[in-house]
Design an enzyme around this catalytic site. Structure first.
Site, mmCIF file in Angstrom:
data_model
loop_
_atom_site.group_PDB
_atom_site.id
_atom_site.type_symbol
_atom_site.label_atom_id
_atom_site.label_comp_id
_atom_site.label_asym_id
_atom_site.label_seq_id
_atom_site.Cartn_x
_atom_site.Cartn_y
_atom_site.Cartn_z
ATOM 1 N N ASP A 39 0.869 -1.194 -0.040
ATOM 2 C CA ASP A 39 -0.029 0.005 0.015
ATOM 3 C C ASP A 39 0.753 1.277 0.073
ATOM 4 O OD1 ASP A 39 -2.221 1.600 -0.098
ATOM 5 O OD2 ASP A 39 -2.720 1.080 2.051
ATOM 6 N N ASN A 87 -10.799 -3.083 -6.118
ATOM 7 C CA ASN A 87 -10.246 -2.060 -6.992
ATOM 8 C C ASN A 87 -10.576 -1.776 -8.347
ATOM 9 O OD1 ASN A 87 -6.951 -3.199 -5.698
ATOM 10 N ND2 ASN A 87 -8.142 -1.660 -5.079
HETATM 11 C C1 FPP Z 1 -1.759 0.199 -3.466
HETATM 12 O O1 FPP Z 1 -1.456 1.673 -3.482
HETATM 13 C C2 FPP Z 1 -1.278 -0.693 -4.548
HETATM 14 C C3 FPP Z 1 -2.100 -1.168 -5.528
HETATM 15 C C4 FPP Z 1 -3.491 -1.420 -5.802
HETATM 16 C C5 FPP Z 1 -1.235 -1.742 -6.852
HETATM 17 C C6 FPP Z 1 -0.065 -2.741 -6.408
HETATM 18 C C7 FPP Z 1 0.388 -3.081 -7.687
HETATM 19 C C8 FPP Z 1 1.814 -3.090 -7.724
HETATM 20 C C9 FPP Z 1 2.886 -2.843 -6.704
HETATM 21 C C10 FPP Z 1 2.213 -3.719 -9.073
HETATM 22 C C11 FPP Z 1 2.548 -5.035 -8.959
HETATM 23 C C12 FPP Z 1 2.843 -5.667 -10.180
HETATM 24 C C13 FPP Z 1 2.951 -7.034 -10.603
HETATM 25 C C14 FPP Z 1 3.418 -7.516 -11.869
HETATM 26 C C15 FPP Z 1 2.073 -7.937 -9.605
HETATM 27 P P1 FPP Z 1 -2.460 2.593 -3.577
HETATM 28 O O2 FPP Z 1 -2.486 2.794 -5.018
HETATM 29 O O3 FPP Z 1 -3.789 2.125 -2.779
HETATM 30 O O4 FPP Z 1 -1.661 3.768 -2.725
HETATM 31 P P2 FPP Z 1 -2.409 5.021 -1.974
HETATM 32 O O5 FPP Z 1 -3.087 4.172 -0.788
HETATM 33 O O6 FPP Z 1 -1.446 5.655 -1.400
HETATM 34 O O7 FPP Z 1 -3.449 5.822 -2.864
#
Ligand code: FPP
Length: 267
Positions: A39, A87
């Site tokens: 996250d 999501n």
């Molecule tokens: C949460 O941060 C992250 C995600 C929903 C996406 C996670 C995906 C990756 C790290 C890429 C993975 C790649 C592969 C190939 C599996 P957020 O967007 O919710 O962050 P925030 O809470 O700060 O807005």
């Protein structure tokens, strides 16, 4: 009449302590399975006045680092939460970006994953993903299925409640067909219907970015996991952050619902 749960391969954990394990870690008390809620990608980007997508891109680098470290240290399985069933409610542009990011990363990294003997699996309702991504996933899973290295599970379009409902439905179907006596259903039957069947439960759950939530992740499997929450935003997650998490884990007294042996009264 009761059908026994499918037999599954035990997880492969290196028998020898890894030479790459930091000296401050106890090789005898390594978590066999680490789960991660990645996250903070969006906040990482916002702090730098960058588009959120840049945070996800850096998140991939953090994931590669973490997988390499877990594999080097002799941890048997790493399961990460890449995309939840909730999501899809993000802006369409971000969802499209994430799907194409997963596809590109898989295409780019597959050879290296094969070389490092990683066994990769995607857990979730994959048929709702774009077709190109589904094809890449099928190819990656097939090409790494026999690998004996770390088990790398990527939860994509995954929801813990949905997984439990689907498992219950499959058991009910078996019972309706007369293949399973409802009175015989136990935890092993249930576990065998989960997407993680065959994997030991995570010992350690790491959540980055300081949120104190499980967010519908591995609801059954995390029953006895030790939880480590760090303020580090996922794109900044590095060796020091993983080391802190494992040290924190190694400092915990795991009782699995029992009592600490020293506190038992004399017989
Ligand atoms: C949460 O941060 C992250 C995600 C929903 C996406 C996670 C995906 C990756 C790290 C890429 C993975 C790649 C592969 C190939 C599996 P957020 O967007 O919710 O962050 P925030 O809470 O700060 O807005």
């Amino acid at each position: 009449m009761s059908r026994s749960p499918a037999t599954t391969d035990p997880i492969q954990v290196s028998a020898q302590p890894s030479e790459l394990l930091p000296a401050c870690l106890d090789p005898a008390r390594l978590p066999a399975h680490v789960a991660v809620i990645m996250d903070g990608n969006g906040r990482w980007a916002r702090r730098r006045r960058l588009p959120r997508m840049m945070g996800h891109r850096e998140g991939v680098e953090a994931l590669k680092r973490t997988l390499r470290l877990c594999s080097d240290w002799g941890i048997g399985a790493l399961t990460v939460y890449a995309f939840s069933t909730e999501n899809w409610s993000r802006p369409g542009e971000e969802v499209t970006f994430l799907m194409s990011l997963f596809e590109r990363v898989l295409a780019r990294e597959l050879q290296a994953l094969e070389r490092e003997r990683v066994r990769i699996r995607f857990l979730g309702d994959l048929e709702q993903l774009p077709e190109g991504l589904q094809e890449r996933i099928a190819a990656a899973e097939a090409r790494t299925a026999a690998n004996t290295g770390i088990h790398f599970n990527i939860c994509t379009n995954y929801g813990g409640r949905r997984e439990l409902v689907q498992a219950a439905r499959r058991l009910a179907e078996q019972a309706a067909r007369g293949e399973l006596d409802p009175a015989a259903i136990d935890e092993a039957h249930f576990e065998a219907e989960l997407l993680t069947a065959g994997e030991v439960d995570p010992d350690l759950l790491i959540r980055s970015s300081g949120e104190y939530r499980i967010s519908n992740f591995l609801l059954w499997q995390l029953a006895y996991a030790e939880i480590h929450i760090t303020d580090v935003l996922w794109p900044d997650f590095n060796e020091q952050a993983l080391l802190r998490a494992v040290l924190d884990y190694q400092g915990r007294q795991r009782r699995f619902g029992g009592v600490e042996p020293l506190l038992l009264p004399d017989a």
